[in-house]
Design an enzyme around this catalytic site. Structure first.
Site, PDB file in Angstrom:
ATOM      1  N   HIS A 102      52.058  78.026  48.417  1.00 56.37           N
ATOM      2  CA  HIS A 102      51.382  79.194  48.985  1.00 56.37           C
ATOM      3  C   HIS A 102      50.161  78.746  49.786  1.00 56.37           C
ATOM      4  O   HIS A 102      49.302  78.051  49.251  1.00 56.37           O
ATOM      5  CB  HIS A 102      50.945  80.153  47.874  1.00 56.37           C
ATOM      6  CG  HIS A 102      52.077  80.944  47.313  1.00 56.37           C
ATOM      7  ND1 HIS A 102      51.900  82.097  46.590  1.00 56.37           N
ATOM      8  CD2 HIS A 102      53.422  80.757  47.398  1.00 56.37           C
ATOM      9  CE1 HIS A 102      53.085  82.585  46.238  1.00 56.37           C
ATOM     10  NE2 HIS A 102      54.019  81.789  46.712  1.00 56.37           N
ATOM     11  N   TYR A 122      39.291  78.373  44.663  1.00 59.37           N
ATOM     12  CA  TYR A 122      40.621  78.814  44.250  1.00 59.37           C
ATOM     13  C   TYR A 122      41.639  77.666  44.333  1.00 59.37           C
ATOM     14  O   TYR A 122      42.484  77.514  43.448  1.00 59.37           O
ATOM     15  CB  TYR A 122      41.068  79.994  45.126  1.00 59.37           C
ATOM     16  CG  TYR A 122      42.318  80.689  44.626  1.00 59.37           C
ATOM     17  CD1 TYR A 122      42.240  81.676  43.637  1.00 59.37           C
ATOM     18  CD2 TYR A 122      43.576  80.344  45.115  1.00 59.37           C
ATOM     19  CE1 TYR A 122      43.380  82.299  43.164  1.00 59.37           C
ATOM     20  CE2 TYR A 122      44.727  80.965  44.642  1.00 59.37           C
ATOM     21  CZ  TYR A 122      44.615  81.949  43.672  1.00 59.37           C
ATOM     22  OH  TYR A 122      45.754  82.553  43.199  1.00 59.37           O
ATOM     23  N   PRO A 136      42.030  84.562  33.012  1.00 61.84           N
ATOM     24  CA  PRO A 136      43.062  84.031  33.918  1.00 61.84           C
ATOM     25  C   PRO A 136      42.905  84.414  35.387  1.00 61.84           C
ATOM     26  O   PRO A 136      43.680  83.963  36.227  1.00 61.84           O
ATOM     27  CB  PRO A 136      44.368  84.605  33.345  1.00 61.84           C
ATOM     28  CG  PRO A 136      43.955  85.787  32.546  1.00 61.84           C
ATOM     29  CD  PRO A 136      42.576  85.530  32.056  1.00 61.84           C
ATOM     30  N   LYS A 169      42.744  79.116  36.404  1.00 60.68           N
ATOM     31  CA  LYS A 169      42.145  77.789  36.226  1.00 60.68           C
ATOM     32  C   LYS A 169      42.495  77.081  34.908  1.00 60.68           C
ATOM     33  O   LYS A 169      42.269  75.880  34.781  1.00 60.68           O
ATOM     34  CB  LYS A 169      40.610  77.899  36.315  1.00 60.68           C
ATOM     35  CG  LYS A 169      40.109  78.275  37.689  1.00 60.68           C
ATOM     36  CD  LYS A 169      40.209  77.089  38.629  1.00 60.68           C
ATOM     37  CE  LYS A 169      40.074  77.470  40.072  1.00 60.68           C
ATOM     38  NZ  LYS A 169      41.233  77.150  40.893  1.00 60.68           N
ATOM     39  N   TYR A 183      46.053  90.306  44.491  1.00 60.24           N
ATOM     40  CA  TYR A 183      45.082  90.665  43.455  1.00 60.24           C
ATOM     41  C   TYR A 183      44.507  92.020  43.857  1.00 60.24           C
ATOM     42  O   TYR A 183      43.941  92.146  44.948  1.00 60.24           O
ATOM     43  CB  TYR A 183      43.937  89.653  43.404  1.00 60.24           C
ATOM     44  CG  TYR A 183      44.297  88.279  42.858  1.00 60.24           C
ATOM     45  CD1 TYR A 183      44.861  87.302  43.672  1.00 60.24           C
ATOM     46  CD2 TYR A 183      44.035  87.951  41.529  1.00 60.24           C
ATOM     47  CE1 TYR A 183      45.161  86.032  43.179  1.00 60.24           C
ATOM     48  CE2 TYR A 183      44.330  86.674  41.030  1.00 60.24           C
ATOM     49  CZ  TYR A 183      44.891  85.727  41.854  1.00 60.24           C
ATOM     50  OH  TYR A 183      45.180  84.478  41.356  1.00 60.24           O
TER      51      TYR A 183
HETATM   52  P1  RFL Z   1      47.882  75.095  24.690  1.00 59.52           P
HETATM   53  O1  RFL Z   1      48.879  75.373  25.781  1.00 59.52           O
HETATM   54  O2  RFL Z   1      47.386  76.217  23.897  1.00 59.52           O
HETATM   55  O3  RFL Z   1      48.546  74.001  23.751  1.00 59.52           O
HETATM   56  C1  RFL Z   1      47.979  73.656  22.506  1.00 59.52           C
HETATM   57  C2  RFL Z   1      49.081  73.164  21.596  1.00 59.52           C
HETATM   58  O4  RFL Z   1      48.520  72.770  20.350  1.00 59.52           O
HETATM   59  C3  RFL Z   1      49.314  73.288  19.298  1.00 59.52           C
HETATM   60  N1  RFL Z   1      48.474  73.410  18.078  1.00 59.52           N
HETATM   61  C4  RFL Z   1      48.487  72.519  17.075  1.00 59.52           C
HETATM   62  N2  RFL Z   1      49.193  71.396  16.881  1.00 59.52           N
HETATM   63  C5  RFL Z   1      48.976  70.717  15.743  1.00 59.52           C
HETATM   64  N3  RFL Z   1      48.112  71.121  14.773  1.00 59.52           N
HETATM   65  C6  RFL Z   1      47.388  72.252  14.916  1.00 59.52           C
HETATM   66  N4  RFL Z   1      46.539  72.650  13.973  1.00 59.52           N
HETATM   67  C7  RFL Z   1      47.562  72.997  16.109  1.00 59.52           C
HETATM   68  N5  RFL Z   1      47.028  74.143  16.589  1.00 59.52           N
HETATM   69  C8  RFL Z   1      47.589  74.379  17.780  1.00 59.52           C
HETATM   70  C9  RFL Z   1      49.822  74.614  19.840  1.00 59.52           C
HETATM   71  O5  RFL Z   1      51.000  75.044  19.155  1.00 59.52           O
HETATM   72  C10 RFL Z   1      50.092  74.249  21.290  1.00 59.52           C
HETATM   73  O6  RFL Z   1      51.404  73.766  21.500  1.00 59.52           O
HETATM   74  O7  RFL Z   1      46.590  74.326  25.282  1.00 59.52           O
HETATM   75  P2  RFL Z   1      46.478  73.256  26.489  1.00 59.52           P
HETATM   76  O8  RFL Z   1      47.505  72.182  26.350  1.00 59.52           O
HETATM   77  O9  RFL Z   1      45.051  72.918  26.557  1.00 59.52           O
HETATM   78  O10 RFL Z   1      46.892  74.072  27.807  1.00 59.52           O
HETATM   79  C11 RFL Z   1      46.110  75.136  28.268  1.00 59.52           C
HETATM   80  C12 RFL Z   1      46.977  76.159  29.022  1.00 59.52           C
HETATM   81  O11 RFL Z   1      48.090  76.492  28.230  1.00 59.52           O
HETATM   82  C13 RFL Z   1      46.179  77.414  29.384  1.00 59.52           C
HETATM   83  O12 RFL Z   1      44.888  77.063  29.835  1.00 59.52           O
HETATM   84  C14 RFL Z   1      46.863  78.249  30.496  1.00 59.52           C
HETATM   85  O13 RFL Z   1      48.073  78.790  30.032  1.00 59.52           O
HETATM   86  C15 RFL Z   1      45.938  79.373  30.977  1.00 59.52           C
HETATM   87  N6  RFL Z   1      46.577  80.240  31.986  1.00 59.52           N
HETATM   88  C16 RFL Z   1      46.673  79.853  33.313  1.00 59.52           C
HETATM   89  N7  RFL Z   1      46.209  78.643  33.706  1.00 59.52           N
HETATM   90  C17 RFL Z   1      46.369  78.240  35.000  1.00 59.52           C
HETATM   91  O14 RFL Z   1      45.912  77.132  35.336  1.00 59.52           O
HETATM   92  N8  RFL Z   1      47.016  79.000  35.939  1.00 59.52           N
HETATM   93  C18 RFL Z   1      47.517  80.233  35.626  1.00 59.52           C
HETATM   94  O15 RFL Z   1      48.150  80.861  36.464  1.00 59.52           O
HETATM   95  C19 RFL Z   1      47.315  80.728  34.285  1.00 59.52           C
HETATM   96  N9  RFL Z   1      47.781  81.924  33.912  1.00 59.52           N
HETATM   97  C20 RFL Z   1      47.082  81.500  31.605  1.00 59.52           C
HETATM   98  C21 RFL Z   1      47.669  82.323  32.608  1.00 59.52           C
HETATM   99  C22 RFL Z   1      47.022  81.927  30.283  1.00 59.52           C
HETATM  100  C23 RFL Z   1      47.514  83.168  29.946  1.00 59.52           C
HETATM  101  N10 RFL Z   1      47.442  83.532  28.579  1.00 59.52           N
HETATM  102  C24 RFL Z   1      48.545  84.007  27.836  1.00 59.52           C
HETATM  103  C25 RFL Z   1      46.261  83.180  27.801  1.00 59.52           C
HETATM  104  C26 RFL Z   1      48.152  83.556  32.286  1.00 59.52           C
HETATM  105  C27 RFL Z   1      48.051  84.005  30.966  1.00 59.52           C
HETATM  106  C28 RFL Z   1      48.556  85.403  30.672  1.00 59.52           C
HETATM  107  C1  PHB Z   2      50.669  83.695  37.132  1.00 64.25           C
HETATM  108  O1  PHB Z   2      51.518  83.458  38.033  1.00 64.25           O
HETATM  109  O2  PHB Z   2      50.993  83.885  35.950  1.00 64.25           O
HETATM  110  C2  PHB Z   2      49.234  83.787  37.512  1.00 64.25           C
HETATM  111  C3  PHB Z   2      48.865  83.538  38.834  1.00 64.25           C
HETATM  112  C4  PHB Z   2      47.546  83.651  39.200  1.00 64.25           C
HETATM  113  C5  PHB Z   2      46.603  84.007  38.252  1.00 64.25           C
HETATM  114  C6  PHB Z   2      46.973  84.211  36.929  1.00 64.25           C
HETATM  115  C7  PHB Z   2      48.297  84.109  36.567  1.00 64.25           C
HETATM  116  O3  PHB Z   2      45.304  84.131  38.635  1.00 64.25           O
END
Ligand code: RFL
Ligand code: PHB
Length: 389
Positions: A72, A384, A292, A296, A200
């Protein structure tokens, strides 16, 4: 069992660190509390900065991302019934890539399996011990059987609710936090996206985001009060509310269909300082959370892990500890800037009823200023697409 780096958590941070260490010839074992299938299916992020995509290439897992990811070069901000485009590539020379976290996780898991690297899934009662000494260890159980790992270092990649940060004595850690009084209700559906680029929306009824996973799979989010449950939101209600928040042209293009997944995520800003405690290093969501809005979270997990992998590489190749000593400050410098951008964009785009009509006027003035100023748009686009590492 012995290893050089024991990694707690097989999310994107833990798996990517494992892969970078493997490429550097450093032995690492991962301990994860959930099953591989559960971790792989978790639907979360979708947008990767160019720097994250480059790092995945460097880790040898970029092939499918480059073939299937959607590049994009811009995005749209919408308010008062009109859409306004920001040309990211014209302003910064950079772009972003849509490629789901589920796919990043799958690619990393496959690379790890191909490398024959050890991962313990479904580990119960994980404990990180003696990380203030030169011989840290990890203990856990699998199916009732006790296991222990002795390591040189522990990498805490276990997310916000993990055990690593919680094992640090309270007096050694400082926490900065802001909670927002609403969440994001997300829906995934096999319907075509409403637009080629992300939209957005800042609306009087609340924020909305139209994003996607592919040309045939859409992902949408709605701001909703923290008190609401997924059960309050049957698909029809979701689509009707989204349609009300969209501008007329986009609403006319909206194709609805049954949801494949639906969930509510709370919004939070959180940072812990420092990110190193003796031989325990925190990375990703274990150390910080962003709302989110700026996409980031996963990207910060990737930059943390890059700094950490470089530091371990210098330590094992040259006995040089300077990277390990600098890790926390280096990672936090980038984290705080992404925290600021995510907080700012959240405040700009969401409905804050307690801010009243004056607050809304401030948002509208800022949006109008942003679209009228090349300087403001460049600052937006720099943040961004991702600040430099
Ligand atoms: P995770 O993915 O939470 O992984 C942590 C892992 O540790 C395990 N765990 C344990 N293992 C052993 N012993 C324990 N006691 C443990 N406790 C936990 C868990 O089961 C898991 O497998 O953290 P990590 O690796 O730091 O990754 C971070 C990302 O997952 C997170 O920042 C993103 O998903 C945030 N996020 C987004 N980030 C972006 O860069 N771009 C996006 O578009 C974006 N969209 C989002 C998002 C997060 C969202 N939610 C649901 C919070 C959209 C949403 C809706
Ligand atoms: C997504 O595709 O899930 C997404 C994209 C941009 C955002 C957050 C989530 O800022």
């Amino acid at each position: 069992m012995k290893t050089q780096v024991a990694i707690i958590g097989a999310g994107p941070a833990g798996l990517l660190l494992g892969q970078l260490l493997h490429r550097a010839g450093i032995d690492a074992v991962i301990v994860e509390q959930r099953s591989a299938a559960y971790v792989q299916a978790r639907i979360r992020a979708g947008l990767l900065e160019q720097g994250t995509a480059d790092l995945l290439d460097q880790a040898g897992v970029g092939k499918r991302l480059r073939a299937e990811g959607l590049v994009h070069t811009g995005l749209e901000l919408a308010w008062s019934g009109r859409r306004h485009r920001i040309d990211l590539t014209k302003l910064t020379g950079r772009s972003v890539i849509i490629y789901g976290q589920t796919e990043v996780t799958k690619d990393l898991m496959e690379a790890r399996a191909a490398a024959g690297a050890k991962t313990f899934y479904e580990a119960d009662g994980v404990r990180v011990l003696q990380f203030n000494s030169s011989s840290p260890s990890v203990e856990f159980q699998i199916g009732g059987k006790k296991l222990a790992i002795e390591a040189d270092f522990i990498a805490g990649c276990d997310g916000f609710h993990g055990v690593c940060r919680a094992s640090v004595p309270a007096e050694a850690i400082r926490v900065y936090e802001r909670l927002y009084p609403f969440g994001w209700l997300g829906i995934l559906a096999d319907t075509p996206p409403v637009s080629e680029e992300l939209i957005y929306l800042s609306h009087e009824r609340g924020f909305a985001l139209c994003t996607m996973r592919s040309r045939t799979r859409s992902r949408h989010y709605l701001q909703c009060p923290s008190s609401e449950q997924v059960e309050d939101w049957p698909d029809e209600r979701f689509w009707a509310e989204l349609r009300r928040r969209l501008d007329a042209e986009t609403a006319a293009k909206l194709v609805t269909g049954p949801s494949i997944e639906k969930s509510i995520a709370p919004l939070r800003s959180f940072v812990c300082e420092p990110m190193r405690f003796g031989r325990l290093f925190l990375a990703g969501d274990a150390a910080h959370i962003v709302p989110p809005t700026g996409a980031k979270g996963l990207n910060l997990a990737a930059s943390d892990v890059r700094f950490l992998a470089e530091a371990f590489d210098a330590y094992y190749r040259k006995k040089d500890e300077s990277g390990l000593d600098a890790y926390s400050a280096r990672a936090l410098a980038r984290v705080w800037k992404a925290e600021r951008f995510s907080w700012w964009m959240t405040k700009l785009m969401h409905l804050f009823p307690e801010e009243g009509e004056f607050g809304r006027k401030m948002q509208l003035a800022e949006l109008d200023y942003l679209m009228g100023s090349a300087a403001a748009q460049t600052a937006f686009a720099e943040n961004y697409t991702g600040l430099p590492y």
